[in-house]
Design a protein around this motif. Structure first.
Motif, mmCIF file in Angstrom:
data_model
loop_
_atom_site.group_PDB
_atom_site.id
_atom_site.type_symbol
_atom_site.label_atom_id
_atom_site.label_comp_id
_atom_site.label_asym_id
_atom_site.label_seq_id
_atom_site.Cartn_x
_atom_site.Cartn_y
_atom_site.Cartn_z
ATOM 1 N N ILE A 1 14.715 16.873 44.886
ATOM 2 C CA ILE A 1 16.199 16.894 45.651
ATOM 3 C C ILE A 1 16.992 16.290 44.312
ATOM 4 O O ILE A 1 16.765 15.091 44.048
ATOM 5 C CB ILE A 1 16.198 16.024 46.515
ATOM 6 C CG1 ILE A 1 15.269 16.515 47.816
ATOM 7 C CG2 ILE A 1 17.632 15.692 47.137
ATOM 8 C CD1 ILE A 1 15.103 15.748 49.005
ATOM 9 N N GLU A 2 17.819 17.227 43.799
ATOM 10 C CA GLU A 2 18.547 16.880 42.498
ATOM 11 C C GLU A 2 19.762 17.359 42.525
ATOM 12 O O GLU A 2 19.918 18.258 43.337
ATOM 13 C CB GLU A 2 17.694 17.047 41.325
ATOM 14 C CG GLU A 2 17.659 18.727 41.436
ATOM 15 C CD GLU A 2 16.602 19.023 40.017
ATOM 16 O OE1 GLU A 2 16.529 18.305 39.180
ATOM 17 O OE2 GLU A 2 16.029 20.397 40.125
ATOM 18 N N ASP A 3 20.736 16.795 41.666
ATOM 19 C CA ASP A 3 21.939 17.362 41.611
ATOM 20 C C ASP A 3 22.785 17.088 42.912
ATOM 21 O O ASP A 3 22.888 16.409 43.571
ATOM 22 C CB ASP A 3 22.014 18.521 40.829
ATOM 23 C CG ASP A 3 21.413 18.678 39.221
ATOM 24 O OD1 ASP A 3 21.487 17.454 38.786
ATOM 25 O OD2 ASP A 3 20.801 19.738 39.069
ATOM 26 N N GLY B 1 24.341 15.729 48.231
ATOM 27 C CA GLY B 1 24.516 16.055 49.956
ATOM 28 C C GLY B 1 23.342 15.141 50.759
ATOM 29 O O GLY B 1 24.051 14.698 51.998
ATOM 30 N N PHE B 2 22.302 14.521 50.127
ATOM 31 C CA PHE B 2 21.419 14.102 50.811
ATOM 32 C C PHE B 2 22.026 12.504 51.153
ATOM 33 O O PHE B 2 21.829 12.081 52.167
ATOM 34 C CB PHE B 2 20.163 13.940 50.282
ATOM 35 C CG PHE B 2 19.214 12.913 50.893
ATOM 36 C CD1 PHE B 2 18.356 12.864 52.081
ATOM 37 C CD2 PHE B 2 18.884 11.849 50.161
ATOM 38 C CE1 PHE B 2 17.562 11.927 52.521
ATOM 39 C CE2 PHE B 2 18.068 10.798 50.565
ATOM 40 C CZ PHE B 2 17.402 10.973 51.613
ATOM 41 N N LEU B 3 22.360 11.883 49.920
ATOM 42 C CA LEU B 3 22.765 10.589 49.904
ATOM 43 C C LEU B 3 24.261 10.415 50.939
ATOM 44 O O LEU B 3 24.203 9.632 51.592
ATOM 45 C CB LEU B 3 23.266 10.409 48.637
ATOM 46 C CG LEU B 3 22.167 10.193 47.731
ATOM 47 C CD1 LEU B 3 22.517 9.688 46.281
ATOM 48 C CD2 LEU B 3 21.290 9.030 48.185
ATOM 49 N N VAL C 1 30.802 12.358 61.985
ATOM 50 C CA VAL C 1 31.431 12.262 60.665
ATOM 51 C C VAL C 1 30.857 12.933 59.726
ATOM 52 O O VAL C 1 29.782 12.844 59.336
ATOM 53 C CB VAL C 1 31.528 10.775 60.424
ATOM 54 C CG1 VAL C 1 32.097 10.468 59.028
ATOM 55 C CG2 VAL C 1 32.021 9.791 61.436
ATOM 56 N N GLY C 2 31.665 13.726 59.040
ATOM 57 C CA GLY C 2 31.386 14.446 57.925
ATOM 58 C C GLY C 2 30.963 13.923 56.601
ATOM 59 O O GLY C 2 31.596 12.799 56.398
ATOM 60 N N PRO C 3 30.213 14.374 55.720
ATOM 61 C CA PRO C 3 30.133 13.744 54.513
ATOM 62 C C PRO C 3 31.301 13.644 53.706
ATOM 63 O O PRO C 3 31.210 12.980 52.345
ATOM 64 C CB PRO C 3 28.943 14.669 53.845
ATOM 65 C CG PRO C 3 29.300 16.137 54.388
ATOM 66 C CD PRO C 3 29.521 15.605 55.852
ATOM 67 N N GLU C 4 32.305 14.377 54.030
ATOM 68 C CA GLU C 4 33.553 14.236 53.111
ATOM 69 C C GLU C 4 34.175 12.816 52.961
ATOM 70 O O GLU C 4 34.901 12.482 52.233
ATOM 71 C CB GLU C 4 34.205 15.382 53.312
ATOM 72 C CG GLU C 4 35.123 15.459 54.784
ATOM 73 C CD GLU C 4 34.092 15.885 55.945
ATOM 74 O OE1 GLU C 4 34.491 16.123 57.002
ATOM 75 O OE2 GLU C 4 33.112 16.626 55.397
ATOM 76 N N VAL C 5 33.860 12.151 53.951
ATOM 77 C CA VAL C 5 34.369 10.863 54.348
ATOM 78 C C VAL C 5 33.790 9.695 53.267
ATOM 79 O O VAL C 5 34.475 8.848 52.807
ATOM 80 C CB VAL C 5 34.085 10.194 55.430
ATOM 81 C CG1 VAL C 5 34.798 11.015 56.559
ATOM 82 C CG2 VAL C 5 32.659 9.890 55.814
ATOM 83 N N VAL C 6 32.888 10.151 52.414
ATOM 84 C CA VAL C 6 32.197 9.222 51.273
ATOM 85 C C VAL C 6 32.856 9.730 50.027
ATOM 86 O O VAL C 6 33.079 10.739 49.577
ATOM 87 C CB VAL C 6 30.490 9.726 51.084
ATOM 88 C CG1 VAL C 6 30.082 8.801 50.266
ATOM 89 C CG2 VAL C 6 29.919 9.335 52.532
ATOM 90 N N SER C 7 33.482 8.559 49.646
ATOM 91 C CA SER C 7 34.307 8.673 48.287
ATOM 92 C C SER C 7 33.273 8.771 47.124
ATOM 93 O O SER C 7 32.080 8.581 47.199
ATOM 94 C CB SER C 7 35.169 7.393 48.218
ATOM 95 O OG SER C 7 34.279 6.585 47.712
ATOM 96 N N GLU C 8 33.893 9.342 46.064
ATOM 97 C CA GLU C 8 33.015 9.674 44.875
ATOM 98 C C GLU C 8 32.374 8.356 44.289
ATOM 99 O O GLU C 8 31.277 8.070 43.754
ATOM 100 C CB GLU C 8 33.788 10.467 43.504
ATOM 101 C CG GLU C 8 34.292 11.636 44.235
ATOM 102 C CD GLU C 8 32.930 12.689 44.261
ATOM 103 O OE1 GLU C 8 31.847 12.292 43.550
ATOM 104 O OE2 GLU C 8 32.817 13.412 45.317
#
Length: 318
Positions: A54-56, A61-63, A75-82
């Motif tokens: 699981i890379e890149d 996506g996993f995190l 809640v979608g993953p897009e809520v996680v900031s960079e």
């Protein structure tokens, strides 16, 4: 009927948005214990390219889903900031990326998720083998039909003995053991031929360290051998003593196969027992000067320096 169909589609849509949410308790939001077959589902979902890591973007996506799966709402993953993703990646890799390669392998994922305890024991992260010589002895023991592969029944025997070492074999039924063997086969059988070859078994049964991966050794692309630009006699002694485990002055039999396995791992990700025999033939043809089928220290020096015409073996500085 229409309402049931809509509900099923809604659940499927939510699952696609966050695969990990289904494994959390609805009340406590803690992860539930994950079974062997569920673990395989998780692995196959995030290792989307099937390369064994699981890379890149897969890791990102996993995190993101690991963090957002805590929420009971969709809640979608897009809520996680960079910045949050960067911090999460640093924490996870520091805690679980044992070989520091910046990605997550199967055994490392098993440490992250709350695994079924008996199944987790099969990953052997706390007790890696001391060397590839030990690996080859185990390989020869469980490849009982000498086919050059570990097949399903042989793998089941191997897993049973691993659990026996942990005094947990009585906690696992025959049916569970079959499930474990089938799951491990599906997880580690990269070429999907229904059996484990040498390189696949090496992922399941890790060695503490491939000594030849140390920086002093230089990779030569397109060949079996590893050359080194500046080896001293102490370096040669360390390599020789690592493989000459019975201290009889020769690297032979399982010792020689363990050495060859480590050599192959430096140039090939995918190798089997036939490749090892081919490598042995090449090495002995080139470096076994007295044709006794084994390698002494002088011949090992030839192996380690044969790929670099300017290589020298220097005396250690006092």
């Amino acid at each position: 009927m229409a309402e049931k169909g809509e509900l099923k589609q809604e659940n499927k849509s939510a699952l696609q948005r966050n695969f990990l949410r289904q494994f959390r308790d609805k009340e406590t939001r803690e992860f539930k214990q994950i079974s062997a077959s569920q673990f395989m589902d998780v692995w196959n979902h995030y290792d989307s390219d099937g390369n064994g890591y699981i890379e890149d973007k897969e890791l990102d996506g996993f995190l993101k889903e690991l963090v957002t799966s805590v929420n009971s709402a969709d809640v979608g993953p897009e809520v996680v900031s960079e910045s949050a993703l960067k911090d999460a990646k640093k924490l996870v890799l520091n805690a679980f990326d044992e070989n520091n390669d910046g990605r997550i392998d199967i055994a490392e994922l098993a440490q992250i998720l709350p695994m079924e305890q008996n199944f987790l024991l099969l990953f052997r992260r706390d007790h890696p083998l001391d060397s590839s010589v030990e690996f080859m002895k185990i390989w020869r023991e469980y490849d009982s039909d000498h086919s050059g592969f570990i097949e399903a029944d042989e793998l089941k025997n191997f897993l049973y003995d691993l659990l026996k070492q942990s005094e947990r074999e009585n906690d696992v039924s025959e049916e569970q053991l079959i499930v474990y063997a089938d799951t491990m086969l599906q997880l580690f059988d990269r070429n999907k031929d229904g059996k484990l070859q040498l390189s696949e078994m090496a992922k399941l049964l890790p060695v503490r360290e491939n000594f030849l991966c140390r920086p002093i050794f230089k990779r030569k692309s397109g060949g079996w051998y590893m050359g080194c630009s500046r080896l001293n006699s102490d370096d040669i002694d360390r390599v020789f003593n690592l493989y000459d485990v019975d201290h009889n002055g020769y690297i032979e039999n399982d010792e020689l196969h363990g050495f060859l396995k480590d050599l192959m791992e430096l140039v090939e990700d995918d190798y089997d027992a036939d490749d090892l025999l081919d490598c042995q033939k090449i090495l002995l043809d080139k470096c076994d000067m007295n044709r006794d089928g084994k390698i002494n220290k002088e011949e090992l020096t030839m192996v380690l320096t044969s790929c670099n015409k300017n290589s020298t073996v220097e005396e250690p500085k006092v």
